[in-house]
Design a protein around this motif. Structure first.
Motif, PDB file in Angstrom:
ATOM      1  N   ASP A 227      -8.698  35.671  59.524  1.00  0.00           N
ATOM      2  CA  ASP A 227     -10.132  35.016  59.190  1.00  0.00           C
ATOM      3  C   ASP A 227     -10.023  33.205  59.779  1.00  0.00           C
ATOM      4  O   ASP A 227      -9.518  32.667  59.052  1.00  0.00           O
ATOM      5  CB  ASP A 227     -10.127  35.042  57.800  1.00  0.00           C
ATOM      6  N   GLY A 228     -10.497  33.322  60.996  1.00  0.00           N
ATOM      7  CA  GLY A 228     -10.589  31.993  61.529  1.00  0.00           C
ATOM      8  C   GLY A 228      -8.816  31.820  61.753  1.00  0.00           C
ATOM      9  O   GLY A 228      -8.154  32.322  62.538  1.00  0.00           O
ATOM     10  N   ASP A 229      -8.365  30.406  61.349  1.00  0.00           N
ATOM     11  CA  ASP A 229      -6.977  30.157  61.467  1.00  0.00           C
ATOM     12  C   ASP A 229      -6.050  30.826  60.489  1.00  0.00           C
ATOM     13  O   ASP A 229      -5.123  30.423  60.240  1.00  0.00           O
ATOM     14  CB  ASP A 229      -6.758  28.912  61.560  1.00  0.00           C
ATOM     15  N   GLU A 230      -6.453  31.456  59.540  1.00  0.00           N
ATOM     16  CA  GLU A 230      -5.826  32.003  58.332  1.00  0.00           C
ATOM     17  C   GLU A 230      -5.349  33.401  58.361  1.00  0.00           C
ATOM     18  O   GLU A 230      -6.228  34.431  58.620  1.00  0.00           O
ATOM     19  CB  GLU A 230      -6.614  31.951  56.862  1.00  0.00           C
ATOM     20  N   LEU A 231      -4.026  33.675  58.241  1.00  0.00           N
ATOM     21  CA  LEU A 231      -3.488  34.884  58.572  1.00  0.00           C
ATOM     22  C   LEU A 231      -3.758  35.849  57.016  1.00  0.00           C
ATOM     23  O   LEU A 231      -3.399  35.157  56.162  1.00  0.00           O
ATOM     24  CB  LEU A 231      -1.900  34.930  58.677  1.00  0.00           C
TER      25      LEU A 231
END
Length: 136
Positions: free
Chosen positions: A50-54
């Motif tokens: 989610d965007g830069d979040e794993l």
């Protein structure tokens, strides 16, 4: 929310630690260097972002020709029940469609059993299969 799926074994160790700790898989985060090495030596890793979040990950071991083993499939608690694990598993099953044996070992729980059965897996306690494991 738009979830992006990536096929890469190169995942930041801090992101891995957050994901594995969030689902309380602490045995994996006791030695983060081993966890990162395990990913790099896996047959395949597909991650959800989610965007830069794993937010999720599936890790496959095996030869990719006759057998694959779903070693890890996990999704951040805040992202569970949104179809992410199903998409990770379906991408894997599609990619390795011609592989005869697709195996995994997991804990017994009604929601866990339902998840795998709805994705075409059969429990070894039903039918003609038997499973054995030796854990340290």
């Amino acid at each position: 929310m738009t979830i992006c799926f990536k096929n890469s074994k190169n995942i930041n160790v801090d992101q891995l630690e957050k994901l594995y700790n969030d689902v309380e898989w602490f045995a994996y985060t006791q030695d983060l260097a081993i966890l990162q090495q395990a990913l790099s030596q896996s047959l395949d890793v597909i991650s959800a972002w989610d965007g830069d979040e794993l937010v999720g990950l599936i890790r496959i071991v095996g030869d990719g020709l006759t057998i694959i083993y779903v070693q890890d499939i996990l999704v951040l608690n805040a992202y569970q029940n949104q179809g992410i694990a199903t998409k990770l598993l379906q991408q894997t099953l599609n990619k390795y469609n011609s592989v005869r044996q697709k195996v995994l070992l997991t804990e017994e729980a009604p929601d866990v059993r339902h998840f795998y059965e709805k994705n075409g897996f059969q429990s070894c306690d039903k039918g003609f299969l038997v499973a054995f494991a030796k854990m340290n």
